[in-house]
Enzyme design. Sequence first.
Site, PDB file in Angstrom:
ATOM      1  N   ASN A 212       0.861  -1.193   0.000  1.00 36.87           N
ATOM      2  CA  ASN A 212       0.000   0.000   0.000  1.00 36.87           C
ATOM      3  C   ASN A 212       0.892   1.236   0.000  1.00 36.87           C
ATOM      4  O   ASN A 212       2.123   1.132  -0.008  1.00 36.87           O
ATOM      5  CB  ASN A 212      -0.963  -0.019   1.194  1.00 36.87           C
ATOM      6  CG  ASN A 212      -0.214  -0.041   2.504  1.00 36.87           C
ATOM      7  OD1 ASN A 212       0.485   0.895   2.846  1.00 36.87           O
ATOM      8  ND2 ASN A 212      -0.321  -1.135   3.247  1.00 36.87           N
ATOM      9  N   ASP A 281      -4.724  -6.199   5.430  1.00 35.99           N
ATOM     10  CA  ASP A 281      -5.763  -6.985   6.100  1.00 35.99           C
ATOM     11  C   ASP A 281      -5.722  -8.445   5.663  1.00 35.99           C
ATOM     12  O   ASP A 281      -6.048  -9.333   6.426  1.00 35.99           O
ATOM     13  CB  ASP A 281      -7.145  -6.394   5.794  1.00 35.99           C
ATOM     14  CG  ASP A 281      -7.303  -5.034   6.460  1.00 35.99           C
ATOM     15  OD1 ASP A 281      -6.937  -4.930   7.645  1.00 35.99           O
ATOM     16  OD2 ASP A 281      -7.755  -4.081   5.801  1.00 35.99           O
ATOM     17  N   ASP A 310      -4.691  -9.266  13.481  1.00 36.69           N
ATOM     18  CA  ASP A 310      -4.749  -7.845  13.839  1.00 36.69           C
ATOM     19  C   ASP A 310      -3.758  -7.626  14.982  1.00 36.69           C
ATOM     20  O   ASP A 310      -3.985  -8.054  16.118  1.00 36.69           O
ATOM     21  CB  ASP A 310      -6.172  -7.446  14.247  1.00 36.69           C
ATOM     22  CG  ASP A 310      -6.289  -5.934  14.380  1.00 36.69           C
ATOM     23  OD1 ASP A 310      -5.409  -5.322  15.022  1.00 36.69           O
ATOM     24  OD2 ASP A 310      -7.242  -5.359  13.841  1.00 36.69           O
ATOM     25  N   ILE A 311      -2.664  -6.993  14.657  1.00 39.85           N
ATOM     26  CA  ILE A 311      -1.558  -6.863  15.625  1.00 39.85           C
ATOM     27  C   ILE A 311      -2.005  -6.019  16.821  1.00 39.85           C
ATOM     28  O   ILE A 311      -1.839  -6.403  17.986  1.00 39.85           O
ATOM     29  CB  ILE A 311      -0.320  -6.227  14.944  1.00 39.85           C
ATOM     30  CG1 ILE A 311       0.089  -7.056  13.726  1.00 39.85           C
ATOM     31  CG2 ILE A 311       0.828  -6.102  15.933  1.00 39.85           C
ATOM     32  CD1 ILE A 311       1.132  -6.408  12.827  1.00 39.85           C
ATOM     33  N   PHE A 327      -3.974   3.919  14.978  1.00 38.24           N
ATOM     34  CA  PHE A 327      -4.159   4.959  13.968  1.00 38.24           C
ATOM     35  C   PHE A 327      -5.258   4.519  13.025  1.00 38.24           C
ATOM     36  O   PHE A 327      -5.429   3.323  12.783  1.00 38.24           O
ATOM     37  CB  PHE A 327      -2.865   5.187  13.164  1.00 38.24           C
ATOM     38  CG  PHE A 327      -2.001   6.263  13.744  1.00 38.24           C
ATOM     39  CD1 PHE A 327      -1.314   6.047  14.922  1.00 38.24           C
ATOM     40  CD2 PHE A 327      -1.898   7.499  13.130  1.00 38.24           C
ATOM     41  CE1 PHE A 327      -0.530   7.040  15.471  1.00 38.24           C
ATOM     42  CE2 PHE A 327      -1.119   8.503  13.670  1.00 38.24           C
ATOM     43  CZ  PHE A 327      -0.429   8.274  14.850  1.00 38.24           C
ATOM     44  N   LYS A 345     -11.211  -2.207  18.618  1.00 40.18           N
ATOM     45  CA  LYS A 345      -9.841  -2.710  18.824  1.00 40.18           C
ATOM     46  C   LYS A 345      -9.511  -2.838  20.308  1.00 40.18           C
ATOM     47  O   LYS A 345      -8.488  -3.418  20.669  1.00 40.18           O
ATOM     48  CB  LYS A 345      -8.827  -1.764  18.178  1.00 40.18           C
ATOM     49  CG  LYS A 345      -9.024  -1.567  16.683  1.00 40.18           C
ATOM     50  CD  LYS A 345      -7.908  -2.151  15.883  1.00 40.18           C
ATOM     51  CE  LYS A 345      -8.178  -1.996  14.400  1.00 40.18           C
ATOM     52  NZ  LYS A 345      -7.300  -2.822  13.588  1.00 40.18           N
TER      53      LYS A 345
HETATM   54  O1  C5P Z   1      -8.603  -1.853  11.036  1.00 38.08           O
HETATM   55  P1  C5P Z   1      -7.658  -0.824  10.532  1.00 38.08           P
HETATM   56  O2  C5P Z   1      -6.605  -1.375   9.609  1.00 38.08           O
HETATM   57  O3  C5P Z   1      -8.292   0.413   9.959  1.00 38.08           O
HETATM   58  O4  C5P Z   1      -6.909  -0.334  11.859  1.00 38.08           O
HETATM   59  C1  C5P Z   1      -5.819   0.531  11.847  1.00 38.08           C
HETATM   60  C2  C5P Z   1      -4.999   0.389  13.092  1.00 38.08           C
HETATM   61  O5  C5P Z   1      -4.816  -0.994  13.443  1.00 38.08           O
HETATM   62  C3  C5P Z   1      -3.622   0.930  12.910  1.00 38.08           C
HETATM   63  O6  C5P Z   1      -3.169   1.357  14.175  1.00 38.08           O
HETATM   64  C4  C5P Z   1      -2.847  -0.294  12.426  1.00 38.08           C
HETATM   65  O7  C5P Z   1      -1.456  -0.171  12.669  1.00 38.08           O
HETATM   66  C5  C5P Z   1      -3.469  -1.391  13.254  1.00 38.08           C
HETATM   67  N1  C5P Z   1      -3.508  -2.697  12.590  1.00 38.08           N
HETATM   68  C6  C5P Z   1      -2.754  -3.734  13.076  1.00 38.08           C
HETATM   69  N2  C5P Z   1      -2.823  -4.983  12.484  1.00 38.08           N
HETATM   70  C7  C5P Z   1      -3.624  -5.189  11.430  1.00 38.08           C
HETATM   71  C8  C5P Z   1      -4.409  -4.146  10.922  1.00 38.08           C
HETATM   72  C9  C5P Z   1      -4.319  -2.902  11.513  1.00 38.08           C
HETATM   73  O8  C5P Z   1      -2.008  -3.542  14.039  1.00 38.08           O
HETATM   74  N3  C5P Z   1      -3.662  -6.391  10.882  1.00 38.08           N
END
Ligand code: C5P
Length: 404
Positions: A212, A281, A310-311, A327, A345
């Site tokens: 991206n 994602d 989702d980290i 963020f 989250k």
């Molecule tokens: O769900 P979304 O991608 O919009 O969420 C954004 C936030 O979640 C950011 O802080 C991003 O670094 C974190 N994130 C993450 N792991 C993922 C997707 C998003 O830590 N797989």
Amino acid sequence: MATAELAGKHLVLGMTGGIACYKIAELTRLLTKAGATVQVAMTEAATQFITPVTMQALSGHPVYTSQWDARIDNNMPHIDLSRTAQAIVIAPASADFLAKLAHGRADDLLSTLCLARDCPLLVVPAMNRQMWANPATQRNVAQLRADGVVVLGPDSGAQACGEIGDGRMLEPQATYEAIASFFQPKCIAGRRVLVTAGPTFEPIDPVRGLTNRSSGKMGFALARAAQQAGAEVRLIAGPVSLDTPWGVVREDVETAQQMYDAVMQSAADCDVFIAVAAVADWRVDQASADKIKKTADGRVPSLAFVENPDILATVAQLPDAPYCVGFAAESSELEAHAQEKRQRKGVPLLIGNLGPQTFGRDDNEVVLVDASGTTRLARMDKNALAAALIREIARRLPDASLIS
Ligand code: C5P
């Protein structure tokens, strides 16, 4: 950094004799570009390596080289020059000058200026590796540290004399970063901060992949600002072409799974987790081990995806989770989406920006969303914004009152 982050700061830049004097031309340019007023004073030996004319042109101020200088009304440059300064920086600092400082000698303008100062003193050593390693120099440096002098560097590597080892002066950009860091309020001192930044890259085959447009600039600026504010910072970066901020420990990863693994290794040892990375994602299920070839019949390949972990949400659910900051880049209804995402989250603070038009830009405008509502910050340069965000994060930490 092309920001006015040192606006209003007045520095005396003291140069002593060494080949690293050539680096001070560039350092002066970086300091003045950042808004600092730079008053150069040189020892006689320094003038053998670079001329006062060069330093006057770059600093925009007359250069002082002698104790006996009739240009100063009261003829006391050693007093006058330091009284308006917020710091004296000696760069390069030769072995001889460090020895003089350690013993409180005052036999030329620069050493007298240092002894008569009423502001902090920073030294940036530059010398041959044997001179640096010599017990006498090490004794002098230890004494200077004990006296409250800030020692920046030295670096290690190839030396002008042809030898390799410790003693070379920090590069101008690193010296600049260390000076800028010195001036920042230490609002997050002693905290361990983990930051993710940049995009991820999800392979399709050995030569292709999905990524991206995240530049990593905001995450790197936050890592830099946290370090400058006194934190111990670990930065886990996706594929970006950005320099590691000074004093920050960096680990490079490519995929979301690698970023997840790297974060999980460090999450238990951090107090604050700031997830800035634009994590994919989905990843391609079963990336091809061989390059996918075009077929004669024009058949196009189809890709199957699986979801990445989702980290941020995973770290937020850890027992004894660090203070988690997420963020979100939204294209509309920023505040409502940010509040919803914060709750989904399970994080105390979410920073929303009106992306994706912020990707790659040097400025940004954000809202902070926490349990008590929304705070909007004005559009700012990413470095200034990062410093403001670190202050906002620091004051929200559970035991923030323990921090100065
Ligand atoms: O769900 P979304 O991608 O919009 O969420 C954004 C936030 O979640 C950011 O802080 C991003 O670094 C974190 N994130 C993450 N792991 C993922 C997707 C998003 O830590 N797989």
